[in-house]
Design a protein around this motif. Structure first.
Motif, PDB file in Angstrom:
ATOM      1  N   VAL A   1    -149.666  -1.075 -24.150  1.00  0.00           N
ATOM      2  CA  VAL A   1    -148.401  -1.692 -23.730  1.00  0.00           C
ATOM      3  C   VAL A   1    -147.677  -0.741 -22.790  1.00  0.00           C
ATOM      4  O   VAL A   1    -147.164  -1.137 -21.740  1.00  0.00           O
ATOM      5  CB  VAL A   1    -147.526  -2.009 -24.959  1.00  0.00           C
ATOM      6  CG1 VAL A   1    -146.195  -2.566 -24.514  1.00  0.00           C
ATOM      7  CG2 VAL A   1    -148.243  -2.942 -25.886  1.00  0.00           C
ATOM      8  N   LEU A   2    -147.717   0.505 -23.175  1.00  0.00           N
ATOM      9  CA  LEU A   2    -147.011   1.516 -22.386  1.00  0.00           C
ATOM     10  C   LEU A   2    -147.569   1.579 -20.979  1.00  0.00           C
ATOM     11  O   LEU A   2    -146.841   1.533 -19.990  1.00  0.00           O
ATOM     12  CB  LEU A   2    -147.220   2.852 -23.102  1.00  0.00           C
ATOM     13  CG  LEU A   2    -146.085   3.841 -23.089  1.00  0.00           C
ATOM     14  CD1 LEU A   2    -146.011   4.505 -24.444  1.00  0.00           C
ATOM     15  CD2 LEU A   2    -146.360   4.859 -22.018  1.00  0.00           C
ATOM     16  N   VAL A   3    -148.879   1.588 -20.901  1.00  0.00           N
ATOM     17  CA  VAL A   3    -149.483   1.683 -19.570  1.00  0.00           C
ATOM     18  C   VAL A   3    -149.144   0.439 -18.761  1.00  0.00           C
ATOM     19  O   VAL A   3    -148.772   0.521 -17.594  1.00  0.00           O
ATOM     20  CB  VAL A   3    -151.009   1.847 -19.698  1.00  0.00           C
ATOM     21  CG1 VAL A   3    -151.635   1.894 -18.318  1.00  0.00           C
ATOM     22  CG2 VAL A   3    -151.311   3.087 -20.466  1.00  0.00           C
ATOM     23  N   VAL A   4    -149.248  -0.696 -19.444  1.00  0.00           N
ATOM     24  CA  VAL A   4    -148.925  -1.939 -18.747  1.00  0.00           C
ATOM     25  C   VAL A   4    -147.505  -1.869 -18.222  1.00  0.00           C
ATOM     26  O   VAL A   4    -147.223  -2.197 -17.061  1.00  0.00           O
ATOM     27  CB  VAL A   4    -149.087  -3.136 -19.712  1.00  0.00           C
ATOM     28  CG1 VAL A   4    -148.450  -4.374 -19.119  1.00  0.00           C
ATOM     29  CG2 VAL A   4    -150.543  -3.373 -20.003  1.00  0.00           C
ATOM     30  N   ALA A   5    -146.616  -1.370 -19.065  1.00  0.00           N
ATOM     31  CA  ALA A   5    -145.224  -1.252 -18.640  1.00  0.00           C
ATOM     32  C   ALA A   5    -145.149  -0.397 -17.388  1.00  0.00           C
ATOM     33  O   ALA A   5    -144.507  -0.774 -16.400  1.00  0.00           O
ATOM     34  CB  ALA A   5    -144.408  -0.633 -19.760  1.00  0.00           C
ATOM     35  N   ALA A   6    -145.855   0.718 -17.412  1.00  0.00           N
ATOM     36  CA  ALA A   6    -145.815   1.608 -16.251  1.00  0.00           C
ATOM     37  C   ALA A   6    -146.298   0.873 -15.017  1.00  0.00           C
ATOM     38  O   ALA A   6    -145.659   0.877 -13.968  1.00  0.00           O
ATOM     39  CB  ALA A   6    -146.698   2.820 -16.529  1.00  0.00           C
TER      40      ALA A   6
END
Lengths: 490, 175, 495, 632, 110
Positions: free
Chosen positions: E75-80
C-alpha cells in the motif's frame, strides 16, 4: 525434498504475458532514451511484443490444460478459466488498440512512445489483476493499470479538457482504489484472509448465516472499487468527463481494458467468493443495475458529444453485464458473451472516431459526423453497424447477447430487472439512432477535409464490423467458450 | 494503564493532524499536519508490534513523500490561499451529512464485528514482532511476485510522470 | 423445396449487396438489375404458389441449430398463407420498382435498401420459430429507417424516429414473450426451443397463456395498427417516399396480423379466447374511427393511411371472431387490402411526382387533363370501398358474415364502415378530379406514361380477377384458416 | 340451350360496353351507335325468344349455376328464370333498346358520346344481373353494380360540380340502404346457412316470426334506399342532373323499381311478418303523399317527373304492403312505360328548348312540337289513371286490393286516393304549363325534335295505352305469369262484382277531377277570378312547403353534410391529434425533460463527484444492511 | 474490584484501532469533499491510505500474522507511486492555469 521454488510455485509461464509486455516496454524505453530510433522500428518492436504476448497467452492455455485449475506463487496468481478468458480479451483489445498507431505514428511521434509504453504497462497490470488470486495482488495490478491510464488520459497536454480529464480520473480513481483496499483491509481484519478462494472457504467454514458484517462491508467496498472502474452508476460520474477529455485514440482502449479486467474479477468473485452468499447481495446489485440503466439512459439521451454518449451507453451496458454476473453462473457466462461483443463494438466505434477526428483530439461533437456518408461510405456503414450492435438490433451480436442475457435473467426470475433493461433498450434506440442519422442522412453544413484511410485501417474496420455481424449470426463458438468458462463451477 | 496512554496519545495526535490537514488554510500547515499524522501513526505501529513498518513509514512517508509534497507546494506557491466560500450548491449540507453517516457507519461496523471475533477469531495470546528478518523471510518467499511487480509499478509511475510533465516539444510548438 | 424457401431470403439479400457494389457511373443500370433480381423472386413465389406447399397449413421444412448450448434453432417453413403473402410482397416490390421516379431509380442506396426490405419481409413469412420471426421482424426496421430517413418528406426525422420507437416498443413485448416461452419450453424439454412445432406441444397453464398472448399480441397490434396505437401510421405514410408507403401499407401492416395468426392464436388460445372480445371492440372502433378521421383529411396520403386503419380493423375483427369463415376472410382481406392500398399509394405517388404536393385543395378537375389516371383512380377507390365484383368486397363480406355469429352487435356496427368508406373515397375523388380546373399548374399535367401504366395495371387486373373469382386465392388460405379454427374449436370444446 | 341464351342476354350488354370502352379512339359516333343499337336489339330479341319458350312450357321457372364463388360456404354465382325475372327481362331489354335509340340523337353533340353508351350498357348488364339472380349474393352484387352505374351516369357531366355532388349523394344514400341489405345478408346466412332463394324459402316456416321480421326490416332498408322511399328519397330529384334518357331508364323505369322487385322476390319471407308489411305500406303511403304534394310546385321539368316517380313507387310499396304483389308488379310495368315516355318527352322538349328546363319559361309549345305534345299528353292521362290507358288498370287494382283488406286499410285507401288525386293534378299542371298555357315567350326558334327521338316516343305511347290490358279483371295474364313464382305466397285478390265497379268509378272520378282542377287553375286561372282572401296565406304557405319538399332536404343537408364535416374535423384534430397522439408525444417530452434535469447533476465539479461517491456508498451500504429487513 | 473492572473495561482491543482508522478514513473522505486545492485533496487520499494501513497493522497484530504488515508495504509503495503521478498531473495543470483549485476544472459537464 522439494525445492523452495516448487514450494512457492514459481512458474514463469503463468506470468508470461506480463513478462513479455514488461520486456517490450523496457526495450522501447531504452531505445527511446538512449538511441533515437525511428518510429517504424518502435512500431515493429511493439507489434512483435504484442504478438509475443498473445503467444504467451496461448502457452498459458497449454499450462491450464496440463495442470488444470491451479494457483502459483503461493496463492498469489491463479490459473483458471476466468483468467484465461480475461487474458484472451485483453490480448484482443491490445491488438486492436495498436493499429491506430499505423496512421498516427508520423504525426505524434514524440508522444507515441510514451503512449505505447503506458498502454503496454497498463495491459500488463490488468493482466496481473485478472490473474491474481490474492486481493492485494489484485490491488497492485489494478494500480499499475490505472496509474498508466491516468497518465494516458492526460497525455494530450496542450488541451485543457485532457488535463481536466486526467486530474478527475486520477483523484476519483485513487479514491476508488482507497475504498477498494480499505475493503480488502476490512476483509482481512474480519477473517484474516486476503484471497478469492480463502474467502469462500472461510465463509463456508463459519456458515453463511453468521458471516461478520465487517466481511460483508469489506466485500462491498471491494466490489464498489471495481464497479467504479467499470463506470457503473452511481459511480459513473467520472466516465463521461474522462472519455471526453482523453485522446480519442486511447479512449477505446481505456474503456474496454478497464471494463474487461474488472468484470472478469467481478465474475470470479461472484462465481467463487460470493457463491454462497450471493442472495445477500441481490438487492444491492439490483439497485446498482437499475440505477445504471435508468441514469445511463436519461443522461445519454441528450448528449451532443458522442464520446460522452458512448460513456453513458457504457454505463448502461455495465448495468446489463452486471445483471448477468450478479445472478448466477449461467448469467455469468451470458455476461461474458455480452462483454466480448460489447468490447468489439466499443473498440470499433472509438476507432471510427479516432479516424474521423485525429488521434489526439479530445472532444467529439455530433456535428463532426454530419455528411459522413458522402465523405466515406465504409466509415459510415461500419459506424452504423457498431452503433446498432450496441443498441441490440437483430442480425448484430448485440441482439444475441441481449437475448441470452435476458433469457438467463428470466430463468432466475428477476423480472423487474428484465423490464428495466428492456425499457432502457427502447430508449437506447432513441439516442443510438441520432448519430446514425447525422452520419448517414444529414447533410453537412461545414465542408471538411476528406478522410483518408490506409489499407490496414480499412482492414481493421472490416474485421470489427464483420465480427459484430458474425457473432450475431453464428455465436455458437463464442457461447461455447463462455459456457466452458463456467462449466467447472456448476 | 500505560498501553491505554500509548493508544490515546498517538490516536489524538493522529486525529489532530488529520484535522489540520483538512482544515488548515495554508498548504504548508496542511503538509505539517500530515507529517504529524504520519509520525504518530508510526508510533501506533510500534505499539502494535510492527517496528519495521514504523521505520519504513518514517523514512518513506515522512521523508520522501512529504518532501515531494513540500516541493510541489513551494512550486505552486504558498501565498495563494484558496477562497473558503463554498460555491457548489448544497455541497456543504450533503457533505456533512455524508461525513456523519459514513463515520458512524464505519465505526459501527468496526465495533460490531467484535463479538464475531470472540467467537471465531479470538485475539492470539502470543505476540509476533514484525522484525526485518521475519518480513524479509516472507517477502522473498510467499510475497516474491508482488514484491517484484512493485518495481513494475514504480517504472509505470516514472513513465507516467515523464509523459505528463516532460515537454520539450511543447515549447517548440508554442513558438 | 428448401432451396426455394432459401431463395426468398437470399436472392433479395444478395441482390441488395450487388446493387451496393455496382459502379457509381452506371446509374442507369440500377433499376433494370434490381427489377431482374426481384423478378427471380416473383417467379419463385409463383412456383411456390403452384407447388403442393401452398395448399397446406404451416410445416417446418428446415431446421438449423443456431446456438447449441442453449438448444436454440432457426427453422424455416411455409404454408398457404405465407406463400400468398410472399407472392404479394414480390409482386409489389417489382411493381413499385417499375413505378419509381427517376430520382429514386438512379440511387443505389434506395434500391439496395429496398431489396434489403424485401429480404427482411420474406424472412418474416418463412420463419419457423419465434427467434427468426423476431429477428426478421426487427430487421425490417433498418431499410425502412433509411428509406424514410433519406428519401422522406420535410418532417421525416420526427416520423421516422416515431415509427422506429413505436415498433421497437411493441417488439420489446414480443421479445419478452419469446424469452418467457423459451424458458418455459426449457423447463419441458431442456432447451430453449421455440420453433412452432415445439410451441404447439407445450401445455401452458391458463395464466401463462394469458400473459404470453397479451405480450405477443400487443407487440403485433402496434404493427397492425389497432385503434389507440395507430398514430405512427399517418406520419410514417406521409413522410415516406412512394415506394416506401407502398410497402408499408401493402405488406408491413400485414406482418402484424400475420404474426397474430401465426403465433398468438394457435399457441396461446386460452388467452385468445379470454381477450378476443376486447380486441374485437378495439378493431370495430378502429373501423369507424379510421373512416371518420379519413373524411376530414386534407392530405391524400393521410386519407389513405386512415382508410388503411379502417380496413385493417376489418382484418382484426375477422381474426378475433375466429370462425372459419371470418378467419379465411381475414387472410383474404389481408391480401386484398395489400393490393388496393398499394395501388392507391402508387397513384398518389404519380400525382406527387407531377405536382410535388399532396394537398387535396391543390387539385380539382384533373379528369379533364388526365382521364386515364382519373379512371384508374376511380376504379381503385371502388375496389377499396368494397364494391362487389372487385377484391375489396370479398374479404370484408366474408369477415362480416363470418363474425356475426361470434359478435353479432359488433359486426353489425362494423358494416357501417362500408358506408363511411364510400363517403370519404368519393368525396376525395370529387374534390380532386371533377369540376373545372382552378389551378394553373393543373392545366398542363401529363397523363400516365407507359411505365406508370405497366406498374399499375397488373394490380387492377388482380383486383378484378379476385373480385370476380375469389376461389382463386381462397384455395391458398383455407388450410391455415382451418388449422387455426380447429385449434380454437378444440380449446372451446375442452372448456 | 335456354341457359346459354340467358347468359347471352345478361352478358351481351357487358360485351358491348367493354367493346366500346376498349377502343374509344377508333370508333366514331356512327359505329358506336351501330354497335350498341344492334346488340341491344339482339338482346331484346333473345329475351323475347326466352320469354316465348318460357311461356310455352307454361311458365315453369328454372335456375342454374354458373360457377362457385366461394368454396368454403358454397356460394354459387347462379341465375334463375321465373315469371318475375322474365317480365323484368322483357321490360329492361325493350326499354333500353328504345331509350338508346332516343339517346343516339339526344347525346349526339356530346363529346363523351362513347363513354355514355359504355356506362349505359354497363347499367343494363348490372340490372339484368340483378333481376336474373338466383340467390341473395348475386342479387346484392347486381344491386351494388346498379348503384355504381347510376353514380357514373348521374355524374356523367363531371365538369358540373352539382352533377358530381348529386352522384355522390345518390351513391352514398344507396350505400346506406345497402348497409341494411348487408346486415340482412348477415342475418340470413347465420339463420339459413345459404343464400339460395329456394332453399331459404323452403325452410322459412321453421323460423320464428321475430327473426323473419328482423331480416325483413333490414332488407327493407335496402329497398327504401334503392327505390327512394321516405327517409332515403332525396337523392332521386338531385339525380336529374344526369342526361335525360339515362334518367328515363334508370330513375324512372328500371333501377328505382329494383326495391319493389326485391320485395316481391322475397315475398314468401315477407308475408309472414305483419310488422314489416305495416311499415312498408305506411312508409309507401307517406312517401306517395309527400312526393305528390311536393311535385305540385316544382318548376324543373324533370324534377316534377322525379317526384311523381317517387310517389308512384310509393304506390307500388302500398301494394306490396297490402300483399297485392301482382298489382305491384303490374304497376311497375305500366309505370315503367309511361314514365319512360314522359321522361323522353321531357327530353325532347329540353332538347328543343336548348337545355332550358324551367317549365314556367315554356308554354304553348304544342304548336311547335305537336307529336311530343300528344305523346306526353297520353303519358299524362295514363299516369292520371284514366281508362282505358295503362295507369288506370294498375292503380285501380292497387287501390281495390288495399280496400279489400278492410279494417285499418280503409284509411290507407282513402289516403291513397288523395295521392292519386294529387298525381292527376300535378301531372295536368305539368302538361298544361309546358304545352298549353299562353305566355309571352316567343318560341319561334323551337321546332320538333328529329325522328330518332320521336319514334321511341310514339312506340312508348302506344305501349302506355295498351299495356294495361295484360292484367285486367277480365283477363289475368300477369297473374298467370307470376303464378309459379308466387306459388306459396298469399296474394290479396280483388273484390268481386259491384264493389270493384264502384272502386273503379271512384278512382276514375278522382283522376278526372284532378286533371280538371289543374285545367281550371293553370289554364283558365279560375282562382284569380273568384278570390278567397282567407285562404291566400295558407295557400302560399302550402306552396312554399311543397316547393321545398317540407324542408326535408335542408334538414338532411344540415344534419348529414354540414355537421358531419365539422364532426369529423373535430375528431381528427382534437381526438387524434391532441388526445391520442398528444399522449404519445407527452411521454417522449417527459422523458426528454427528465433527462435534461438529470444532466444538471453532472456539474463537472470533481468535488461534487466525490460527494456523490460517498453519498451513494453510504446509501448502498445502508440498503445492504437493510436487506434482511426489506427482502423476506 | 471496581478498579479491576475498569481495567477490564479499559483494555485496549483491536476495535479501538479499527475505530481510529475508521475515523481517520472518514476525515480523509470529508477533506476530499470540502477542499478545493487539488494538492490537499491528495493529502486527504494519503490520510485514507494510512487509515487502511492502520487497519492492516492492527489486524496483523490481532491475528499474529506478518501478512498484514507486508500488505502495508505494498500500500505504501502504491501510495508513493500515486504521489508521483498525482503531483506530475497537478504540476502540468498548474502550468496552464496558475491555481491548484479544482473548482475551475468544469469545462466538460452535462
Amino acid at each position: 525434498m522439494t525445492s523452495i521454488s516448487e514450494l512457492i510455485g514459481l512458474n514463469f509461464v503463468v506470468i508470461g504475458p506480463t513478462l513479455t509486455l514488461l520486456v517490450t516496454t523496457l526495450i522501447l524505453l531504452f531505445s527511446t532514451i538512449s538511441i533515437r530510433t525511428s518510429t517504424v522500428v518502435k512500431k515493429y518492436i511493439t507489434l512483435v511484443g504484442v504478438f509475443a504476448t498473445l503467444f504467451a497467452i496461448f502457452l498459458k492455455f497449454g499450462l491450464f490444460f496440463s495442470n488444470g485449475l491451479s494457483s502459483y506463487f503461493s496463492e498469489k496468481i491463479l490459473l483458471d478459466e476466468f483468467s484465461l478468458f480475461g487474458n484472451l480479451l485483453i490480448g484482443f483489445v491490445l491488438i486492436f488498440t495498436f493499429i491506430p498507431f499505423w496512421k498516427t505514428s508520423e504525426m505524434f511521434s514524440s508522444k507515441t512512445t510514451e503512449a505505447i509504453i503506458l498502454i503496454l504497462m497498463s495491459a500488463s497490470g490488468f493482466l496481473l489483476m485478472v490473474d491474481s488470486e490474492n486481493f492485494i495482488m489484485l490491488f497492485i495490478g489494478l494500480e499499475i493499470g490505472s496509474i498508466s491510464l491516468y497518465a494516458l488520459s492526460g497525455l494530450n497536454r496542450g488541451d485543457k479538457l485532457s488535463n481536466e480529464a486526467s486530474l478527475k480520473y486520477f483523484l476519483l480513481g485513487s479514491l476508488a482504489s482507497c475504498i477498494l483496499i480499505y475493503g480488502v483491509a476490512l476483509l482481512y481484519v474480519s477473517l484474516s484472509i486476503t484471497g478469492v478462494y480463502e474467502t469462500s472457504i472461510a465463509i463456508s467454514f463459519i456458515g453463511t448465516d453468521n458471516v461478520p458484517l465487517t466481511t460483508l462491508v469489506g466485500l462491498i467496498f471491494l466490489i464498489v472499487g471495481l464497479l467504479f472502474k467499470v463506470a457503473a452508476a452511481p459511480f459513473q460520474a467520472w466516465a463521461p468527463d474522462v472519455y471526453q477529455g482523453a485522446p480519442t485514440g486511447y479512449v477505446g482502449y481505456m474503456a474496454s481494458v478497464a471494463k474487461v479486467s474488472s468484470f472478469i474479477v467481478l465474475a470470479r468473485l461472484s462465481a467463487v467468493s460470493l457463491s454462497l452468499i450471493l442472495d445477500k447481495f441481490e438487492l444491492f446489485f439490483s439497485a446498482i443495475i437499475i440505477l445504471s440503466v435508468v441514469l445511463g439512459s436519461l443522461f445519454a439521451s441528450n448528449q451532443t458529444d458522442l464520446k460522452r454518449l458512448l460513456a453513458y451507453s457504457g454505463v448502461i451496458q455495465s448495468g446489463f453485464i452486471l445483471a448477468g454476473i450478479s445472478s448466477g453462473l449461467n448469467g455469468i457466462s451470458a455476461s461474458l458473451f455480452y462483454l466480448t461483443t460489447y468490447i468489439v463494438q466499443l473498440l470499433g466505434v472509438f476507432f471510427v472516431f479516432s479516424l474521423i477526428s485525429g488521434h489526439m483530439s479530445s472532444d467529439f461533437s455530433i456535428e463532426k459526423l454530419s455528411g459522413l456518408f458522402k465523405d466515406n461510405k465504409l466509415l459510415t456503414i461500419s459506424f452504423s453497424i457498431f452503433m446498432l450492435g450496441i443498441a441490440g438490433l437483430p442480425l448484430t451480436s448485440g441482439f444475441v447477447s441481449k437475448f441470452i442475457l435476458i433469457a438467463n435473467l428470466w430463468s432466475y426470475e428477476r423480472y423487474v430487472i428484465v423490464v428495466m433493461l428492456m425499457l432502457s433498450t427502447v430508449a437506447g434506440f432513441y439516442f443510438y439512432l441520432k448519430p446514425i442519422w447525422t452520419a448517414s442522412i444529414q447533410k453537412s453544413e461545414i465542408l471538411k477535409i476528406k478522410i483518408k484511410i490506409s489499407l490496414v485501417e480499412k482492414l481493421v474496420l472490416l474485421i470489427l464490423s464483420f465480427l459484430t455481424i458474425f457473432l450475431g449470426l453464428f455465436p455458437n463458438g463464442l457461447i461455447n467458450l463462455t459456457r466452458w468458462v463456467i462449466e467447472n463451477y456448476l | 494503564m500505560l498501553e491505554i496512554l500509548l493508544f490515546f496519545i498517538p490516536a489524538s495526535l493522529i486525529i489532530i493532524g488529520a484535522l489540520i490537514v483538512v482544515f488548515a488554510k495554508n498548504p504548508v500547515h496542511n503538509a505539517m499536519g500530515l507529517v504529524l499524522t504520519l509520525i504518530s501513526l508510526a508510533i501506533a505501529y510500534i505499539t502494535l508490534n510492527a517496528p519495521f513498518v514504523a521505520m519504513v513509514q518514517m523514512l518513506v512517508y515522512a521523508g520522501a513523500v512529504m518532501t515531494l509534497f513540500l516541493f510541489v507546494i513551494m512550486m505552486i506557491g504558498v501565498d495563494k490561499r484558496e477562497q473558503s466560500t463554498e460555491k457548489i450548491k448544497g455541497q456543504t449540507y450533503l457533505v456533512s451529512g455524508v461525513f456523519l453517516i459514513l463515520i458512524s457507519l464505519l465505526v459501527y461496523v468496526a465495533i460490531n464485528s467484535k463479538f464475531k471475533w470472540s467467537l471465531w477469531f479470538p485475539k492470539v495470546d502470543y505476540v509476533v514482532e514484525g522484525t526485518p528478518q521475519l518480513i524479509a523471510g516472507l517477502l522473498f518467499t510467499g510475497w516474491i511476485l508482488p514484491f517484484e511487480i512493485i518495481s513494475l509499478l514504480l517504472i509505470v509511475a516514472t513513465a507516467a510522470a515523464i509523459a505528463l510533465a516532460y515537454d520539450s516539444k511543447k515549447k517548440s510548438t508554442d513558438a | 423445396m428448401i432451396e426455394l424457401i432459401f431463395s426468398f431470403i437470399f436472392v433479395p439479400f444478395l441482390g441488395s449487396i450487388i446493387i451496393f457494389l455496382l459502379p457509381k457511373t452506371r446509374s442507369e443500370l440500377y433499376r433494370p438489375i434490381s427489377i431482374a433480381i426481384s423478378l427471380i423472386t416473383l417467379t419463385n413465389s409463383i412456383y411456390l404458389l403452384f407447388s403442393e406447399y401452398s395448399k397446406t397449413e404451416f410445416n417446418i421444412l428446415y431446421r438449423f441449430t443456431w446456438i447449441k448450448s442453449y438448444g436454440l434453432e432457426i427453422n424455416f417453413g411455409t404454408s398457404g398463407m405465407s406463400a400468398l403473402l410472399i407472392f404479394l410482397t414480390a409482386l409489389l416490390i417489382v411493381l413499385s420498382l417499375f413505378s419509381l421516379n427517376q430520382l429514386h431509380a438512379e440511387s443505389k442506396g434506395f434500391l439496395g435498401s429496398f431489396l434489403a426490405l424485401h429480404f427482411a419481409i420474406n424472412g418474416v413469412f418463412v420463419s419457423g420459430d419465434l427467434i427468426s420471426l423476431f429477428i426478421f421482424f426487427e430487421a425490417i426496421l433498418i431499410p425502412m429507417y433509411f428509406l424514410m430517413g433519406i428519401w422522406g418528406g420535410e418532417n421525416r426525422k420526427y416520423a421516422t424516429i416515431k415509427f422506429i420507437i413505436y415498433t421497437v416498443f411493441g417488439s420489446i413485448f414480443i421479445f419478452i414473450g419469446t424469452v418467457y416461452v423459451a424458458v418455459i419450453s426449457y423447463s419441458y424439454n431442456g432447451k430453449l426451443a421455440v420453433d412452432f412445432e415445439t410451441l404447439g406441444n407445450l401445455n401452458l397453464t391458463l395464466t401463462q397463456s394469458k400473459v404470453l398472448f397479451l405480450l405477443f399480441t400487443f407487440g403485433f397490434l402496434v404493427k397492425v395498427p389497432i385503434f389507440p396505437l395507430h398514430t405512427w401510421l399517418p406520419d410514417a405514410h406521409v413522410e415516406a417516399p412512394t415506394a416506401g408507403s407502398i410497402m408499408l401499407a401493402g405488406v408491413l401492416l400485414k406482418v402484424g396480423a400475420f404474426g397474430i395468426l401465426r403465433v398468438s392464436i394457435p399457441f396461446f388460445t386460452e388467452g385468445y379466447l379470454e381477450y378476443r372480445s376486447y380486441i374485437a371492440i378495439l378493431s370495430v372502433i378502429g373501423i369507424i374511427y379510421g373512416a371518420v378521421v379519413a373524411i376530414a383529411q386534407e392530405d391524400i396520403k393521410k386519407l389513405i393511411a386512415y382508410s388503411s386503419i379502417s380496413h385493417m380493423g376489418f382484418v382484426m375483427l375477422g381474426i378475433s371472431a375466429g370462425s372459419l369463415l371470418s378467419l379465411e376472410g381475414a387472410i383474404i382481406q389481408i391480401f386484398n387490402h395489400g393490393i388496393t392500398a398499394a395501388a392507391l399509394f402508387m397513384l398518389v405517388g404519380f400525382l406527387y411526382d407531377r405536382r410535388h404536393t399532396r394537398k387535396i385543395s391543390e387539385f380539382g378537375g384533373l379528369k379533364i387533363t388526365m382521364p386515364k389516371y382519373a379512371a384508374i383512380f376511380l376504379f381503385t377507390s371502388f375496389a377499396s370501398i368494397g364494391l362487389p365484383g372487385l377484391n375489396g368486397f370479398v374479404g370484408e363480406f366474408m369477415i362480416l358474415i363470418g363474425s356475426y355469429e361470434t359478435f353479432n352487435l359488433l359486426s353489425t356496427i362494423a358494416a357501417l364502415g362500408v358506408v363511411l368508406a364510400a363517403i370519404y373515397m368519393l368525396w376525395a375523388y370529387q374534390r380532386i378530379f371533377t369540376g373545372s380546373i382552378s389551378k394553373e399548374e393543373n392545366k398542363v399535367l401529363k397523363d400516365l406514361n407507359l411505365r406508370e401504366l405497366i406498374s399499375i395495371v397488373p394490380l387492377l387486373l388482380l383486383m378484378l380477377l379476385i373480385g370476380v373469382y375469389p376461389k382463386l386465392i381462397e384455395s391458398f388460405v383455407t388450410q391455415d384458416a382451418f388449422a387455426i379454427n380447429s385449434i380454437i374449436k378444440f380449446i372451446i370444446g375442452m372448456k | 340451350m335456354i341457359k346459354f341464351f340467358i347468359l347471352l342476354v345478361i352478358f351481351l350488354p357487358l360485351v358491348t360496353s367493354s367493346i366500346l370502352f376498349i377502343n374509344k379512339r377508333i370508333f366514331n359516333e356512327k359505329f358506336t351507335s351501330f354497335v350498341t343499337l344492334n346488340i341491344s336489339l339482339l338482346t331484346f330479341l333473345i329475351s323475347v325468344y326466352i320469354f316465348v319458350v318460357f311461356s310455352l312450357n307454361n311458365y315453369e321457372g328454372f335456375e342454374f349455376k354458373l360457377f362457385q364463388w366461394i368454396k368454403l360456404i358454397d356460394i354459387q354465382i347462379g341465375f334463375s328464370l321465373n315469371g318475375l325475372s322474365g317480365i323484368m327481362l322483357l321490360l329492361i331489354t325493350s326499354l333500353s333498346l328504345l331509350i338508346q335509340l332516343f339517346s343516339t340523337s339526344y347525346m349526339s353533340e356530346d363529346k363523351n358520346y362513347n363513354s355514355y353508351f359504355v356506362f349505359f350498357n354497363f347499367f343494363v348488364f348490372s340490372m339484368l344481373f340483378l333481376v336474373m339472380s338466383s340467390n341473395f349474393l348475386v342479387m346484392f352484387i347486381g344491386w351494388e353494380l346498379v348503384g355504381l352505374s347510376s353514380y357514373l351516369l348521374i355524374s356523367f357531366w363531371s365538369e358540373k360540380t352539382s352533377a358530381v355532388k348529386a352522384g355522390n349523394k345518390a351513391f352514398v344514400i344507396n350505400r346506406i340502404g345497402d348497409f341494411g341489405f348487408l346486415i340482412g345478408l348477415m342475418l340470413i346466412f347465420n339463420n339459413f346457412n345459404t343464400f339460395e332463394f329456394n332453399l331459404i324459402f323452403s325452410q322459412i316456416s321453421l323460423k320464428s316470426e321475430s327473426t323473419l321480421t328482423l331480416i325483413a326490416i333490414f332488407l327493407l332498408l335496402g329497398a327504401f334506399g334503392k327505390s327512394a322511399q321516405f327517409p332515403l328519397f332525396s337523392w332521386l330529384p338531385d339525380a336529374m342532373e344526369g342526361p335525360t334518357p339515362a334518367s328515363a331508364l334508370i330513375h324512372a323505369a328500371t333501377m328505382v323499381t329494383a326495391g319493389v322487385f326485391m320485395l316481391v322476390r322475397i315475398s314468401p319471407l315477407l308475408q309472414y311478418s305483419e310488422v314489416a308489411n305495416l311499415i312498408i305500406i305506411s312508409i309507401g303511403l307517406f312517401t306517395a303523399l309527400i312526393a305528390a304534394f311536393s311535385a305540385i310546385n316544382q318548376n324543373d321539368i324533370k324534377k316534377v317527373l322525379a317526384y311523381s316517380t317517387i310517389s308512384q313507387l310509393g304506390f307500388m310499396f302500398i301494394a306490396i304492403g297490402a300483399g297485392a304483389y301482382v298489382a305491384a308488379i303490374f304497376h311497375l310495368v305500366t309505370h315503367a312505360f309511361f314514365k319512360a315516355l314522359l321522361f323522353l318527352g321531357a327530353g325532347s322538349v329540353i332538347h328543343a328548348m336548348h337545355h332550358e328546363q324551367d317549365i314556367t319559361k315554356m308554354g304553348a309549345l304544342k304548336k311547335q312540337m305537336p307529336i311530343t305534345a300528344t305523346t306526353m299528353g297520353i303519358g299524362t292521362i295514363a299516369i292520371a289513371g284514366i281508362p282505358p290507358l295503362a295507369g288506370f288498370w294498375s292503380k285501380d287494382e292497387i287501390l281495390a286490393s288495399v280496400f279489400s283488406k278492410g279494417g285499418v286499410y280503409y284509411i290507407f285507401w282513402g289516403l291513397a286516393l288523395a295521392a292519386a288525386f294529387l298525381t292527376a293534378f300535378y301531372m295536368g299542371r305539368h302538361w298544361l304549363l309546358i304545352f298549353q298555357k299562353e305566355n309571352n315567350f316567343d318560341h319561334t326558334h323551337v321546332n320538333e325534335s328529329p325522328k330518332k327521338m320521336l319514334i321511341p316516343l310514339i312506340i312508348l305511347s302506344v305501349f302506355s295505352i295498351f299495356i294495361g290490358f295484360i292484367n285486367t279483371p277480365l283477363f289475368h295474364g300477369l297473374e298467370k305469369v307470376l303464378y309459379q313464382s308466387l306459388e306459396e305466397v298469399y296474394v290479396t285478390h280483388l273484390p268481386e262484382g259491384f264493389t270493384l265497379i264502384a272502386l273503379a268509378l271512384i278512382s276514375i272520378g278522382i283522376g278526372f277531377s284532378g286533371l280538371i282542377s289543374s285545367y281550371l287553375i293553370y289554364s283558365l286561372a279560375v282562382h284569380k277570378k273568384l278570390d278567397f282572401q282567407i285562404a291566400i296565406n295558407f295557400i302560399t304557405f302550402l306552396k312554399k312547403l311543397s316547393l321545398n319538399v317540407f324542408y326535408l332536404n335542408k334538414i338532411g343537408n344540415f344534419i348529414f353534410v354540414a355537421s358531419l364535416k365539422n364532426f369529423t374535423r373535430k375528431i381528427a384534430v382534437v381526438v387524434d391529434g391532441l388526445i391520442i397522439d398528444g399522449a404519445v408525444n407527452l411521454v417522449a417530452d417527459t422523458f426528454n425533460k427528465t433527462s435534461k434535469l438529470t444532466s444538471f447533476s453532472q456539474t463537472g465539479q470533481v468535488r461534487n463527484y466525490v460527494m456523490y461517491f460517498g453519498l451513494f456508498l453510504v446509501l448502498l451500504i445502508g440498503l445492504f444492511i437493510a436487506t434482511p429487513l426489506v427482502s423476506p | 474490584m471496581t478498579q479491576k473492572r475498569r481495567v477490564q473495561m479499559l483494555e485496549v482491543t483491536t476495535d479501538w484501532y479499527l475505530t481510529l482508522s475508521a475515523i481517520l478514513f472518514s476525515i480523509g473522505f470529508f477533506g476530499m469533499m470540502i477542499r478545493k486545492n487539488a494538492l490537499i485533496m491528495f493529502m486527504c487520499i494519503e490520510l485514507m491510505l494510512n487509515a487502511v494501513n492502520l487497519t492492516f497493522i492492527a489486524a496483523s497484530n490481532h491475528f499474529g500474522q506478518i501478512d498484514g504488515q507486508i500488505a502495508v508495504f505494498f500500500v505504501l509503495v502504491v501510495a508513493a507511486a500515486e504521489v508521483v503521478v498525482g503531483l506530475a498531473i497537478i504540476v502540468s495543470i498548474f502550468k496552464k492555469q496558475v491555481s491548484a483549485s479544482v473548482d475551475v476544472l468544469n469545462i466538460s459537464r452535462g
